[in-house]
Write a protein that holds these residues in place. Sequence first.
Motif, PDB file in Angstrom:
ATOM      1  N   ARG A   1       0.682 -51.161  52.985  1.00  0.00           N
ATOM      2  CA  ARG A   1       1.355 -50.606  54.081  1.00  0.00           C
ATOM      3  C   ARG A   1       2.617 -50.399  54.568  1.00  0.00           C
ATOM      4  O   ARG A   1       2.481 -51.347  53.860  1.00  0.00           O
ATOM      5  CB  ARG A   1       0.662 -50.825  55.462  1.00  0.00           C
ATOM      6  CG  ARG A   1      -1.269 -50.098  55.370  1.00  0.00           C
ATOM      7  CD  ARG A   1      -1.752 -50.757  56.974  1.00  0.00           C
ATOM      8  NE  ARG A   1      -3.145 -50.496  57.104  1.00  0.00           N
ATOM      9  CZ  ARG A   1      -3.360 -49.432  57.048  1.00  0.00           C
ATOM     10  NH1 ARG A   1      -2.584 -48.393  56.921  1.00  0.00           N
ATOM     11  NH2 ARG A   1      -4.423 -48.669  57.544  1.00  0.00           N
ATOM     12  N   VAL A   2       2.847 -49.121  54.412  1.00  0.00           N
ATOM     13  CA  VAL A   2       4.460 -48.923  54.433  1.00  0.00           C
ATOM     14  C   VAL A   2       5.134 -48.725  55.677  1.00  0.00           C
ATOM     15  O   VAL A   2       4.595 -47.935  56.306  1.00  0.00           O
ATOM     16  CB  VAL A   2       5.378 -47.989  53.266  1.00  0.00           C
ATOM     17  CG1 VAL A   2       6.484 -47.460  53.541  1.00  0.00           C
ATOM     18  CG2 VAL A   2       5.141 -48.866  51.796  1.00  0.00           C
ATOM     19  N   ASP A   3       5.902 -49.297  56.014  1.00  0.00           N
ATOM     20  CA  ASP A   3       6.515 -49.149  57.582  1.00  0.00           C
ATOM     21  C   ASP A   3       7.656 -47.976  57.679  1.00  0.00           C
ATOM     22  O   ASP A   3       8.962 -47.721  56.935  1.00  0.00           O
ATOM     23  CB  ASP A   3       7.707 -50.239  58.168  1.00  0.00           C
ATOM     24  CG  ASP A   3       6.466 -51.026  58.531  1.00  0.00           C
ATOM     25  OD1 ASP A   3       5.415 -50.726  58.747  1.00  0.00           O
ATOM     26  OD2 ASP A   3       6.564 -52.390  58.504  1.00  0.00           O
ATOM     27  N   LYS A  56       2.789 -46.962  60.689  1.00  0.00           N
ATOM     28  CA  LYS A  56       2.881 -47.690  59.326  1.00  0.00           C
ATOM     29  C   LYS A  56       1.707 -46.272  58.299  1.00  0.00           C
ATOM     30  O   LYS A  56       1.171 -45.701  58.929  1.00  0.00           O
ATOM     31  CB  LYS A  56       2.264 -48.760  59.282  1.00  0.00           C
ATOM     32  CG  LYS A  56       2.748 -49.790  60.188  1.00  0.00           C
ATOM     33  CD  LYS A  56       2.000 -51.066  60.736  1.00  0.00           C
ATOM     34  CE  LYS A  56       2.528 -51.764  60.981  1.00  0.00           C
ATOM     35  NZ  LYS A  56       3.982 -52.238  59.325  1.00  0.00           N
ATOM     36  N   ALA A  57       2.388 -45.885  57.356  1.00  0.00           N
ATOM     37  CA  ALA A  57       1.367 -44.995  56.312  1.00  0.00           C
ATOM     38  C   ALA A  57       1.259 -45.922  54.934  1.00  0.00           C
ATOM     39  O   ALA A  57       1.610 -47.092  54.253  1.00  0.00           O
ATOM     40  CB  ALA A  57       2.777 -44.195  55.638  1.00  0.00           C
ATOM     41  N   LYS A  72       2.215 -41.845  46.683  1.00  0.00           N
ATOM     42  CA  LYS A  72       1.593 -41.201  47.840  1.00  0.00           C
ATOM     43  C   LYS A  72       1.075 -41.299  48.795  1.00  0.00           C
ATOM     44  O   LYS A  72      -0.062 -42.405  48.546  1.00  0.00           O
ATOM     45  CB  LYS A  72       0.694 -40.285  46.635  1.00  0.00           C
ATOM     46  CG  LYS A  72      -0.071 -39.193  47.166  1.00  0.00           C
ATOM     47  CD  LYS A  72      -0.411 -38.209  46.103  1.00  0.00           C
ATOM     48  CE  LYS A  72      -1.305 -37.055  46.516  1.00  0.00           C
ATOM     49  NZ  LYS A  72      -2.323 -36.183  45.110  1.00  0.00           N
ATOM     50  N   GLU A  73       0.957 -41.242  50.055  1.00  0.00           N
ATOM     51  CA  GLU A  73       0.476 -41.585  50.984  1.00  0.00           C
ATOM     52  C   GLU A  73      -1.473 -40.876  51.626  1.00  0.00           C
ATOM     53  O   GLU A  73      -1.393 -39.802  51.292  1.00  0.00           O
ATOM     54  CB  GLU A  73       1.345 -41.225  52.360  1.00  0.00           C
ATOM     55  CG  GLU A  73       0.616 -41.209  54.245  1.00  0.00           C
ATOM     56  CD  GLU A  73       1.487 -41.120  55.063  1.00  0.00           C
ATOM     57  OE1 GLU A  73       1.263 -41.279  56.107  1.00  0.00           O
ATOM     58  OE2 GLU A  73       2.256 -40.352  54.456  1.00  0.00           O
ATOM     59  N   LEU A  74      -1.769 -41.893  52.400  1.00  0.00           N
ATOM     60  CA  LEU A  74      -3.428 -41.829  51.987  1.00  0.00           C
ATOM     61  C   LEU A  74      -3.741 -41.241  53.473  1.00  0.00           C
ATOM     62  O   LEU A  74      -3.270 -41.840  54.606  1.00  0.00           O
ATOM     63  CB  LEU A  74      -4.365 -42.977  51.785  1.00  0.00           C
ATOM     64  CG  LEU A  74      -4.117 -43.143  50.277  1.00  0.00           C
ATOM     65  CD1 LEU A  74      -4.240 -44.889  50.095  1.00  0.00           C
ATOM     66  CD2 LEU A  74      -4.435 -42.236  49.006  1.00  0.00           C
ATOM     67  N   ASN A  75      -4.105 -40.214  53.646  1.00  0.00           N
ATOM     68  CA  ASN A  75      -4.617 -39.649  54.599  1.00  0.00           C
ATOM     69  C   ASN A  75      -3.579 -39.821  55.892  1.00  0.00           C
ATOM     70  O   ASN A  75      -3.925 -40.205  57.312  1.00  0.00           O
ATOM     71  CB  ASN A  75      -5.014 -40.561  55.788  1.00  0.00           C
ATOM     72  CG  ASN A  75      -6.709 -40.616  54.491  1.00  0.00           C
ATOM     73  OD1 ASN A  75      -7.436 -39.542  54.297  1.00  0.00           O
ATOM     74  ND2 ASN A  75      -7.361 -41.871  54.113  1.00  0.00           N
ATOM     75  N   LYS A  94       3.280 -34.527  56.828  1.00  0.00           N
ATOM     76  CA  LYS A  94       3.888 -33.842  55.845  1.00  0.00           C
ATOM     77  C   LYS A  94       3.659 -35.478  55.070  1.00  0.00           C
ATOM     78  O   LYS A  94       4.627 -35.843  55.555  1.00  0.00           O
ATOM     79  CB  LYS A  94       4.571 -32.923  55.072  1.00  0.00           C
ATOM     80  CG  LYS A  94       4.591 -33.526  53.725  1.00  0.00           C
ATOM     81  CD  LYS A  94       5.778 -32.245  52.569  1.00  0.00           C
ATOM     82  CE  LYS A  94       6.014 -32.119  51.405  1.00  0.00           C
ATOM     83  NZ  LYS A  94       7.437 -30.630  51.296  1.00  0.00           N
ATOM     84  N   GLY A  95       2.599 -35.634  54.525  1.00  0.00           N
ATOM     85  CA  GLY A  95       2.114 -37.238  54.054  1.00  0.00           C
ATOM     86  C   GLY A  95       3.601 -38.008  52.959  1.00  0.00           C
ATOM     87  O   GLY A  95       4.459 -36.318  52.662  1.00  0.00           O
ATOM     88  N   ILE A  96       3.717 -38.569  52.912  1.00  0.00           N
ATOM     89  CA  ILE A  96       4.488 -39.490  51.592  1.00  0.00           C
ATOM     90  C   ILE A  96       4.202 -39.148  50.248  1.00  0.00           C
ATOM     91  O   ILE A  96       3.074 -39.207  49.903  1.00  0.00           O
ATOM     92  CB  ILE A  96       5.163 -41.260  51.239  1.00  0.00           C
ATOM     93  CG1 ILE A  96       5.799 -41.385  53.262  1.00  0.00           C
ATOM     94  CG2 ILE A  96       5.903 -41.131  50.527  1.00  0.00           C
ATOM     95  CD1 ILE A  96       5.440 -42.517  53.681  1.00  0.00           C
TER      96      ILE A  96
END
Length: 324
Positions: free
Chosen positions: A237-239, A250-251, A280-283, A289-291
């Motif tokens: 998880r990334v802030d 949190k991604a 790559k961001e999940l969900n 737009k996800g990371i």
Amino acid sequence: MDEVKNQVMADARLNKRLSNILGSLSSDPKSSIPCASKTWAETFSVYHFIENDKVNFDSIMSGHKAATLERIKAQPVVLIPQDTTFLNFATDLESKEMGTLRRKEANQQLLHTSIAITPSRDNLGVVEGSMWQRDKESSAKSRHTKLIKDKESRRWLDHYESACQLQERCPETTIVSIADREGDIHEWFQLAEDQSEQRRANYIVRAKANRTLEIDGEETALLWDHMNDQKPVGQYRVDIPRRNGEPERKAKVSVSTTEIRLLGKGKSKRPLSLYSVLAKELNPPEGEKGIEWILLTDLPVEDFKQARVIVDWYRSRWEIETYF
């Protein structure tokens, strides 16, 4: 003041004046010069200092750069994110006696800065800064025909060169130059490869171009397709800070990594081998737009632990947006 004890200016009196000015402004950094100054005499002395022909950007920064260098030498790893800030100044022109309608003359300055921070996000200071104005006659079409030495994007290479100079002066410290998508320049990667081992600063650059890769010496593939075909080596998880009106969150990101070989276009761009990390961001939240970052680096990345370090070090680039 220790920050200016190694100040190099044209006149010793200017060194003392700068120390006094920094003392006043640092005690109340959000205030204007008149509000931060204690008297009108002190206010006028600041403006006289600014208007002095012997005072320039490099001389003002000389003491701070020297102090920053000493702080860098005390660290095992120092990250050097670089970025461009647009400073817009508008001047009111004479009214045409048309009520409240006014005209303004735009004056945009560009400030490109590199700062030194630790992996734990302690700011060590500014290591390089450059200012310029864009050529109004320049166009996107004309920029494509220029050599890299004549392009505005040359600033990314110049600041990487500054990081190499730091590496040479701080041999016990690992220096890592970091840039966003604007820094995705083939000449940067070539410049890094051409450096001697003693002065070569490492780099982490977020990919912008969907470059052509050489696969197993025969086939080719595009960067994004190739990285999305790689098996993930882990997740975490990334802030994500609040940006562009989107709330902090949190991604959960999936991380992949592999060594790649970039193919160069034209005679001046040769093939280069480096490492690539996909985060790559999940969900992602609905409607956002996800990371999806592809990070290019000359640091070896062979497992999840190393890949996560690259992603976390790249995220330090957000710190420069906090300060400028």
